[in-house]
Design a protein around this motif. Sequence first.
Motif, PDB file in Angstrom:
ATOM      1  N   ASN A  66     -38.748   0.485   5.062  1.00 40.76           N
ATOM      2  CA  ASN A  66     -37.754   0.200   6.102  1.00 40.76           C
ATOM      3  C   ASN A  66     -37.143  -1.160   5.802  1.00 40.76           C
ATOM      4  N   TRP A  93     -34.825  -4.220   7.202  1.00 39.03           N
ATOM      5  CA  TRP A  93     -34.504  -4.769   8.516  1.00 39.03           C
ATOM      6  C   TRP A  93     -34.084  -6.234   8.400  1.00 39.03           C
ATOM      7  N   CYS A 132     -30.906  -8.079  13.790  1.00 43.39           N
ATOM      8  CA  CYS A 132     -30.465  -6.686  13.962  1.00 43.39           C
ATOM      9  C   CYS A 132     -31.148  -6.048  15.171  1.00 43.39           C
ATOM     10  N   CYS A 154     -32.862  -2.715  14.525  1.00 43.79           N
ATOM     11  CA  CYS A 154     -34.103  -2.930  13.758  1.00 43.79           C
ATOM     12  C   CYS A 154     -35.240  -3.292  14.707  1.00 43.79           C
ATOM     13  N   ARG A 155     -34.947  -4.214  15.609  1.00 45.77           N
ATOM     14  CA  ARG A 155     -35.939  -4.625  16.608  1.00 45.77           C
ATOM     15  C   ARG A 155     -36.374  -3.433  17.464  1.00 45.77           C
ATOM     16  N   MET A 192     -38.925  -1.050  15.561  1.00 55.16           N
ATOM     17  CA  MET A 192     -40.171  -1.616  15.043  1.00 55.16           C
ATOM     18  C   MET A 192     -41.423  -1.237  15.838  1.00 55.16           C
ATOM     19  N   LEU A 214     -42.193  -2.736   5.130  1.00 47.55           N
ATOM     20  CA  LEU A 214     -41.005  -3.118   5.886  1.00 47.55           C
ATOM     21  C   LEU A 214     -40.477  -4.410   5.269  1.00 47.55           C
ATOM     22  N   SER A 246     -37.179 -14.428   8.852  1.00 49.17           N
ATOM     23  CA  SER A 246     -37.949 -13.184   8.956  1.00 49.17           C
ATOM     24  C   SER A 246     -39.368 -13.476   9.430  1.00 49.17           C
ATOM     25  N   ILE A 274     -28.129  -1.594   8.169  1.00 50.62           N
ATOM     26  CA  ILE A 274     -29.543  -1.675   8.516  1.00 50.62           C
ATOM     27  C   ILE A 274     -29.684  -1.328   9.988  1.00 50.62           C
ATOM     28  N   PRO A 275     -30.807  -0.834  10.407  1.00 47.74           N
ATOM     29  CA  PRO A 275     -31.956  -0.512   9.563  1.00 47.74           C
ATOM     30  C   PRO A 275     -31.667   0.670   8.651  1.00 47.74           C
ATOM     31  N   THR A 325     -34.065   3.422   6.340  1.00 47.51           N
ATOM     32  CA  THR A 325     -35.422   3.891   6.087  1.00 47.51           C
ATOM     33  C   THR A 325     -35.371   4.953   5.002  1.00 47.51           C
ATOM     34  N   MET A 330     -31.051   3.446  13.349  1.00 49.33           N
ATOM     35  CA  MET A 330     -32.365   3.439  13.997  1.00 49.33           C
ATOM     36  C   MET A 330     -32.818   4.839  14.373  1.00 49.33           C
TER      37      MET A 330
END
Length: 190
Positions: free
Chosen positions: A84, A86, A90, A93-94, A97, A117, A127, A156-157, A159, A175
Amino acid sequence: MDWKKEIKSWGLILSLFAFLYFTGLLPVVQGAIQSVLLSTGLIKPKLELVDLSNQDFNYRGRFLDFDGNEILLESYRGKTLFINLWASWCGPCRAEMPHISELYKSLENEPNIEFLLVGLDNDIEKSRNFLDGKSWTFPTAHASFGLNSSLQSQSIPTTLVVSPEGKIVFYQEGMSNFNSDEFRDFLKNL
């Protein structure tokens, strides 16, 4: 229509957004709202194969974990690999998670499934600081050395899942709530 009330209403809304933006809370609030949306199960990964599927995965590449150790992509060859991409800023992304963390926890004892990740912030400290204090559990790294051709993405994200044979068998930008029985079975059966 009372235009003064209308202007006040819009002024209040814009002030709220400005406050969230300038304090850095906008991605936090956005991510929380999107995470709740993901929890409903309305947004699920699309398991049908896409154009990148069955392309060979490029194992050339390395990352840094947040302790400064190098991680070589080559070390994941022969295993199912969930990757993933991220960034701390973002919101989507959050949002995903916590769900990825739950998926990871349910599969962490599977010997042939690995998770990685990868943070894409320009500064590794951004990060690292984002992850500090979070209760999420999953292996993380930073793209300090860049991304190889298999990991290039438009958004992003992002995967992707790589099969033990080294083929990209799943690729999704955007997402999703990957913590589902269907996706768990998909990973186990590769």
